[in-house]
Scaffold this motif. Structure first.
Motif, short mmCIF file in Angstrom:
data_model
loop_
_atom_site.label_atom_id
_atom_site.label_comp_id
_atom_site.label_asym_id
_atom_site.label_seq_id
_atom_site.Cartn_x
_atom_site.Cartn_y
_atom_site.Cartn_z
N ARG A 1 0.87 9.78 -61.88
CA ARG A 1 1.09 10.39 -60.32
C ARG A 1 2.70 10.59 -59.91
N GLN A 2 3.36 9.57 -60.29
CA GLN A 2 4.68 9.65 -59.85
C GLN A 2 5.58 10.69 -60.44
N SER A 3 5.03 10.89 -61.99
CA SER A 3 5.84 11.93 -62.52
C SER A 3 5.32 13.28 -62.25
N GLU A 4 4.09 13.47 -61.50
CA GLU A 4 3.59 14.69 -61.23
C GLU A 4 4.03 15.22 -59.97
N MET A 5 4.20 14.05 -59.00
CA MET A 5 4.82 14.37 -57.61
C MET A 5 6.32 14.60 -57.90
N ALA A 6 6.93 13.75 -58.78
CA ALA A 6 8.26 14.44 -59.10
C ALA A 6 8.59 16.08 -59.50
N GLU A 7 7.65 16.22 -60.30
CA GLU A 7 7.81 17.50 -60.79
C GLU A 7 7.53 18.59 -59.58
N VAL A 8 6.52 18.28 -58.64
CA VAL A 8 6.29 19.04 -57.64
C VAL A 8 7.45 19.31 -56.57
N ILE A 9 8.31 18.09 -56.17
CA ILE A 9 9.50 18.06 -55.84
C ILE A 9 10.72 18.79 -56.49
N ARG A 10 10.63 18.65 -57.64
CA ARG A 10 11.87 19.31 -58.62
C ARG A 10 11.54 20.83 -58.36
N LYS A 11 10.14 21.43 -58.73
CA LYS A 11 9.88 22.77 -58.55
C LYS A 11 9.85 23.40 -57.27
N ASN A 12 9.87 22.74 -56.22
CA ASN A 12 10.10 23.16 -54.74
C ASN A 12 11.54 23.55 -54.51
N ASP A 13 12.47 22.85 -55.38
CA ASP A 13 14.15 23.37 -55.35
C ASP A 13 14.07 24.84 -55.67
N HIS B 1 12.28 27.72 -58.75
CA HIS B 1 11.05 28.20 -58.25
C HIS B 1 10.34 28.98 -59.07
N SER B 2 10.74 29.48 -60.28
CA SER B 2 10.17 30.34 -61.23
C SER B 2 8.94 29.33 -62.13
N GLU B 3 9.43 28.16 -61.79
CA GLU B 3 8.37 27.20 -62.66
C GLU B 3 7.17 27.02 -61.94
N GLY B 4 5.90 27.39 -62.68
CA GLY B 4 4.82 27.11 -61.73
C GLY B 4 4.46 25.51 -61.61
N ILE B 5 3.69 25.44 -60.63
CA ILE B 5 2.93 23.93 -60.48
C ILE B 5 1.89 23.87 -60.92
N THR B 6 1.44 22.89 -61.79
CA THR B 6 0.34 22.69 -62.61
C THR B 6 -0.80 22.36 -61.40
N GLN B 7 -2.11 22.53 -62.00
CA GLN B 7 -3.09 21.91 -61.16
C GLN B 7 -3.02 20.63 -60.84
N GLU B 8 -2.87 19.76 -61.94
CA GLU B 8 -2.65 18.37 -61.96
C GLU B 8 -1.64 17.93 -60.98
N GLU B 9 -0.41 18.68 -60.94
CA GLU B 9 0.81 18.14 -60.07
C GLU B 9 0.42 18.61 -58.54
N ALA B 10 -0.61 19.73 -58.51
CA ALA B 10 -0.56 20.08 -56.91
C ALA B 10 -1.57 19.18 -56.33
N ILE B 11 -2.49 18.38 -56.92
CA ILE B 11 -3.18 17.28 -56.48
C ILE B 11 -2.77 16.05 -56.58
N ALA B 12 -1.69 15.75 -57.26
CA ALA B 12 -1.06 14.36 -57.49
C ALA B 12 -0.82 13.51 -56.29
N TRP B 13 -0.58 14.03 -55.11
CA TRP B 13 -0.42 13.44 -53.93
C TRP B 13 -1.49 12.98 -53.54
N LYS B 14 -2.72 13.55 -53.65
CA LYS B 14 -3.98 13.36 -53.05
C LYS B 14 -4.54 12.41 -53.74
N LYS B 15 -4.43 12.14 -55.22
CA LYS B 15 -4.79 11.09 -56.12
C LYS B 15 -4.01 9.77 -55.61
#
Length: 226
Positions: A190-202, A206-220
């Motif tokens: 979960r920590q790794s997935e959320m870190a990727e969401v943060i990184r990809k929002n930089d 922006h060209s890197e897509g957020i995966t489905q698992e990364e998108a819901i990691a914060w909910k989990k």
């Protein structure tokens, strides 16, 4: 002496492990929804059920919101149940009066408040607790079962409250280590997935897509820590 792994026949729990969130929470929620649907469509006139609901004055805030948001209760069933509850309340409700003496007013208010404080447990909460306790007992007694272990490893893991309750039910070091390792691994993912969401929002990424698992990691993560 037979040392074969104990069977695990709680098929509903195994199914819950394939879905999002803590599987024990899911079992509790599913049990409550079944109970509420059955109550409002089949038992609205049942005397024993009515008596129990009077003791708790219906349902807690959480399960009242569930009834309203998921449209479990229909207008007729809810009216039958709550008309009776309101009628019972009105029998004991303090009668407003401009001529009432302060002491008498205080006594009536205190009596009303003390009645509210002494309410029985919400029946939906009670049923959920029963389902959760049974499920935890089943898990604690079968942590050497291959099917259960594989299901837990593919699940989202336990929320902290249910992990804590489960740890209190077991004493074998291997089983404790399995649960701790399982949870630590889930948290790291979960920590790794959320870190990727943060990184990809930089803007640089922006060209890197957020995966489905990364998108819901914060909910989990929220569910695990709740």
């Amino acid at each position: 002496m037979n040392n074969a792994p104990k069977p695990f026949s709680h098929h509903e729990f195994l199914e819950a492990c394939t879905q999002t969130g803590c599987p024990v929470c899911r079992i509790g929620a599913q049990t409550v929804r079944r109970q509420l649907k059955s109550l409002f469509y089949e038992y609205v006139n049942d005397r024993e059920m009515r008596a129990n609901l009077v003791k708790s004055l219906g349902f807690c805030a959480e399960h009242t919101r569930l009834l309203l948001s998921h449209k479990i209760a229909d207008a007729l069933g809810a009216s039958i149940i709550y008309e009776h509850l309101v009628k019972v309340i009105l029998r004991e409700f303090p009668t407003p009066s401009a001529n009432m003496q302060p002491k008498e007013l205080s006594r009536k208010v205190s009596s009303f408040v003390s009645t509210s404080d002494g309410l029985a447990e919400c029946p939906a909460c009670k049923r959920r607790e029963e389902a959760v306790n049974y499920t935890l007992s089943q898990i604690a007694g079968a942590l050497d079962n291959t099917i259960l272990i594989e299901a837990l490893e593919t699940s989202d893991g336990f929320c902290f409250p249910h992990l804590s309750q489960l740890l209190l039910r077991i004493s074998k070091p291997a089983e404790v280590n399995f649960l701790l390792t399982l949870t630590k691994n889930k948290l790291e993912v979960r920590q790794s997935e959320m870190a990727e969401v943060i990184r990809k929002n930089d803007h640089h990424h922006h060209s890197e897509g957020i995966t489905q698992e990364e998108a819901i990691a914060w909910k989990k993560a929220m569910v695990m820590l709740s």
